[in-house]
Write a protein that holds these residues in place. Structure first.
Motif, PDB file in Angstrom:
ATOM      1  N   ASN A 467       0.819  -1.220   0.000  1.00  0.00           N
ATOM      2  CA  ASN A 467       0.000   0.000   0.000  1.00  0.00           C
ATOM      3  C   ASN A 467       0.851   1.268   0.000  1.00  0.00           C
ATOM      4  O   ASN A 467       0.408   2.329   0.435  1.00  0.00           O
ATOM      5  CB  ASN A 467      -0.961   0.003   1.189  1.00  0.00           C
ATOM      6  N   LEU A 468       2.092   1.159  -0.504  1.00  0.00           N
ATOM      7  CA  LEU A 468       2.991   2.302  -0.600  1.00  0.00           C
ATOM      8  C   LEU A 468       3.207   2.659  -2.062  1.00  0.00           C
ATOM      9  O   LEU A 468       3.634   1.812  -2.863  1.00  0.00           O
ATOM     10  CB  LEU A 468       4.335   1.986   0.067  1.00  0.00           C
ATOM     11  N   PHE A 469       2.893   3.910  -2.398  1.00  0.00           N
ATOM     12  CA  PHE A 469       3.038   4.407  -3.766  1.00  0.00           C
ATOM     13  C   PHE A 469       4.003   5.592  -3.752  1.00  0.00           C
ATOM     14  O   PHE A 469       4.167   6.267  -2.731  1.00  0.00           O
ATOM     15  CB  PHE A 469       1.677   4.830  -4.330  1.00  0.00           C
ATOM     16  N   PHE A 470       4.617   5.850  -4.907  1.00  0.00           N
ATOM     17  CA  PHE A 470       5.581   6.941  -5.015  1.00  0.00           C
ATOM     18  C   PHE A 470       5.163   7.920  -6.100  1.00  0.00           C
ATOM     19  O   PHE A 470       4.525   7.544  -7.087  1.00  0.00           O
ATOM     20  CB  PHE A 470       6.977   6.396  -5.338  1.00  0.00           C
ATOM     21  N   ALA A 471       5.537   9.171  -5.909  1.00  0.00           N
ATOM     22  CA  ALA A 471       5.318  10.206  -6.925  1.00  0.00           C
ATOM     23  C   ALA A 471       6.487  11.175  -6.845  1.00  0.00           C
ATOM     24  O   ALA A 471       7.182  11.250  -5.829  1.00  0.00           O
ATOM     25  CB  ALA A 471       3.999  10.937  -6.684  1.00  0.00           C
ATOM     26  N   GLY A 472       6.700  11.923  -7.918  1.00  0.00           N
ATOM     27  CA  GLY A 472       7.764  12.920  -7.895  1.00  0.00           C
ATOM     28  C   GLY A 472       8.851  12.647  -8.900  1.00  0.00           C
ATOM     29  O   GLY A 472       8.744  11.765  -9.752  1.00  0.00           O
ATOM     30  N   GLN A 473       9.943  13.375  -8.778  1.00  0.00           N
ATOM     31  CA  GLN A 473      10.935  13.429  -9.837  1.00  0.00           C
ATOM     32  C   GLN A 473      11.833  12.198  -9.938  1.00  0.00           C
ATOM     33  O   GLN A 473      12.572  12.055 -10.913  1.00  0.00           O
ATOM     34  CB  GLN A 473      11.808  14.667  -9.653  1.00  0.00           C
ATOM     35  N   LEU A 474      11.771  11.283  -8.959  1.00  0.00           N
ATOM     36  CA  LEU A 474      12.583  10.071  -9.059  1.00  0.00           C
ATOM     37  C   LEU A 474      11.791   8.877  -9.576  1.00  0.00           C
ATOM     38  O   LEU A 474      12.321   7.771  -9.671  1.00  0.00           O
ATOM     39  CB  LEU A 474      13.211   9.731  -7.704  1.00  0.00           C
ATOM     40  N   THR A 475      10.532   9.108  -9.940  1.00  0.00           N
ATOM     41  CA  THR A 475       9.757   8.058 -10.594  1.00  0.00           C
ATOM     42  C   THR A 475       9.158   8.659 -11.861  1.00  0.00           C
ATOM     43  O   THR A 475       9.582   9.722 -12.319  1.00  0.00           O
ATOM     44  CB  THR A 475       8.706   7.459  -9.626  1.00  0.00           C
ATOM     45  N   VAL A 476       8.195   7.991 -12.484  1.00  0.00           N
ATOM     46  CA  VAL A 476       7.645   8.479 -13.747  1.00  0.00           C
ATOM     47  C   VAL A 476       6.833   9.756 -13.520  1.00  0.00           C
ATOM     48  O   VAL A 476       6.212   9.913 -12.470  1.00  0.00           O
ATOM     49  CB  VAL A 476       6.756   7.400 -14.420  1.00  0.00           C
ATOM     50  N   PRO A 477       6.826  10.688 -14.521  1.00  0.00           N
ATOM     51  CA  PRO A 477       7.581  10.617 -15.777  1.00  0.00           C
ATOM     52  C   PRO A 477       8.969  11.228 -15.729  1.00  0.00           C
ATOM     53  O   PRO A 477       9.770  10.962 -16.617  1.00  0.00           O
ATOM     54  CB  PRO A 477       6.688  11.388 -16.758  1.00  0.00           C
ATOM     55  N   GLY A 478       9.305  12.061 -14.686  1.00  0.00           N
ATOM     56  CA  GLY A 478      10.657  12.598 -14.642  1.00  0.00           C
ATOM     57  C   GLY A 478      10.735  13.982 -14.040  1.00  0.00           C
ATOM     58  O   GLY A 478       9.807  14.450 -13.375  1.00  0.00           O
ATOM     59  N   PRO A 479      11.858  14.690 -14.285  1.00  0.00           N
ATOM     60  CA  PRO A 479      12.092  15.982 -13.639  1.00  0.00           C
ATOM     61  C   PRO A 479      11.315  17.136 -14.256  1.00  0.00           C
ATOM     62  O   PRO A 479      10.941  17.101 -15.424  1.00  0.00           O
ATOM     63  CB  PRO A 479      13.598  16.187 -13.811  1.00  0.00           C
TER      64      PRO A 479
END
Length: 501
Positions: A467-479
């Motif tokens: 139940n852990l999701f990631f967002a931001g510049q180190l995952t898709v789509p990028g910086p």
């Protein structure tokens, strides 16, 4: 320590978001609008992440983002909540969009009007007007396909990109072609090549290692236009917070998350500096590596230390925020200093990872456009030099480069500036680490190389914690800010699928 339980768990779910940058606020707003209880934890005392601001002596400085490209991404996000950009802040198109300084005191203003830009290219290189039209048309095609079919995918598997339409367009997207080679098929003059390649240097990797797909950035900057939100980028961050608050998001600033407590492969509690909060889902929009290695137990981590060491990171930065008690006639709003060797600086950032010999740099002077960011008769300067991640940045090194950059800025401006600086603050690798827990002090996240695009980026859903999701510049789509907004949007959609499954 206070314990907070989920509200109405039979109908709503408790969602904790780590980080109040654009990705975290976008995800939080969408999830709250969908009926869930959302709390955003932010370690700093203000929201915005890298788009924070600070005010002092009548100056207001954007601490990070300053380029407003891809306006349709902002519009698309706000529209889902029933807002238009004019409801939230005033957007002004810049003309010239930006200026570029070259050797021998030559500078070029890049006009907002595309036909005028074509005429400018033709003056520099015979035949370049037609070539620019072809290059930008190609970039527009990639932009449309990217925005419609590619960029809003979570990057779990290659099967996401196996639609007949995308397969038919794969060659035209040039995922496996070098940006550097692509640009050189159209232009020969080094000044024109610098205009094409600068977004890659500041947000990507070596142009030779960046897919030609990213000519879509040239379409956005040169055809869609370069804009400025009056009041500064902080106004955009404030608007995201306003939208999130109206959707029901709770913000907890000055509250760092210290641990994610798990059992049976799921996060159960978020332990912060002042609370322990039960969570049904967590969205980590802070630094991915920090969340895994500082907040999770070793058995819950997916990516080893060696994984991060082997990644290619976009640059970090040495920044100076300067308040000047006079106006500087020759500066435009955005000023790129390409008066030194582009290739040498790029090599020193990405391959040699050393402090640069003769750096390129960028100066933003928003007071040219916006009188609210500086006292009357004063100038607000934001000076940025891209550097490798992980470098030591003691004050003597910062001061050495301050003097070096100011020598060149004063030469360009044709007047002294240093003796009129009434406010000066620097920001560099160690500050990115301290303020954002940024791995190696990265400023922009992972570089957009082919082996770090889409499915090759760190996974948006943790492979180890369900139940852990990631967002931001180190995952898709990028910086970049628009990709961060998109990342938060995708993460929210993935959370909703998980909660509804």
């Amino acid at each position: 320590m206070q314990h907070t339980q989920p509200h109405n768990p039979t109908r709503k779910k408790s969602v904790g978001v780590i980080g109040a940058g654009f990705a975290g606020m976008a995800a939080g707003a969408i999830l709250a609008e969908s009926g869930h209880d959302v709390t955003i934890f932010e370690k700093n005392d203000t929201i915005g992440g890298r788009a924070r601001t600070f005010s002092e002596q009548g100056f207001t400085f954007d601490m990070g983002p300053s380029w407003y490209w891809m306006p349709d991404v902002y519009e698309r996000f706000f529209e889902r909540f029933g807002y238009g950009v004019p409801d939230l802040y005033q957007l002004k198109q810049l003309d010239p969009g930006f200026a570029v300084a070259f050797p021998d005191d030559e500078s070029i203003d890049v006009p907002a009007d595309f036909d005028q830009l074509c005429e400018l290219f033709e003056k520099i290189e015979t035949g370049a007007a037609d070539q620019l039209r072809k290059f930008i048309a190609d970039g527009e095609f990639k932009y449309r396909v990217g925005m419609d079919d590619m960029v809003y995918k979570p990057g779990h598997s290659i099967t996401e990109f196996m639609s007949p339409r995308l397969l038919g367009q794969a060659l035209q997207l040039q995922l496996f072609s070098s940006f550097s080679k692509h640009a050189r098929r159209f232009f020969k003059d080094p000044r024109l090549l610098a205009l094409m390649e600068f977004p890659v240097l500041f947000l990507g990797a070596m142009p030779k290692n960046t897919p030609a797909l990213y000519s879509l950035m040239n379409y956005s900057g040169l055809k869609q236009g370069t804009f400025y939100p009056m009041g500064g980028f902080g106004k955009v961050a404030d608007s995201f917070q306003d939208v999130a608050l109206r959707a029901g998001v709770q913000f907890r600033t000055s509250e760092a998350v210290e641990k994610l407590e798990t059992s049976n492969g799921r996060v159960r509690y978020i332990h912060s500096t002042s609370h322990s909060t039960a969570a049904d889902v967590v969205v980590g929009s802070a630094d991915y590596q920090h969340i895994e290695h500082a907040l999770l137990s070793p058995q819950d981590r997916h990516y080893k230390d060696s994984y991060w060491v082997e990644r290619t990171f976009a640059p970090s930065c040495l920044l100076f925020y300067l308040g000047v008690d006079k106006r500087i006639t020759r500066l435009r709003h955005h000023n790129l200093f390409f008066d030194q060797d582009f290739g040498l600086h790029a090599t020193e950032i990405y391959e040699e990872k050393k402090w640069p010999t003769a750096p390129l740099f960028y100066v933003c002077c928003p007071s040219v456009t916006d009188p609210s960011v500086a006292p009357e008769g004063h100038e607000n300067l934001f000076v940025l030099m891209p550097i490798a991640t992980g470098l030591p940045d003691p004050e003597p090194i910062r001061e050495h480069y301050y003097q070096l950059l100011m020598d060149r800025l004063e030469k360009f401006a044709g007047e002294t500036i240093r003796d009129r600086v009434v406010l000066k603050r620097s920001y560099c690798v160690s500050d990115f680490k301290n303020d954002y827990n940024a791995y190696q002090g990265n400023a922009y996240g992972l570089a957009n190389t082919l082996r770090q695009t889409a499915i090759f980026k760190p996974k948006m859903r943790s492979p180890s914690v369900g139940n852990l999701f990631f967002a931001g510049q180190l995952t898709v789509p990028g910086p970049g800010v628009p990709p961060a907004i998109i990342s938060g949007t995708i993460a929210a959609q993935e959370v909703l699928k998980y909660l509804n499954s």
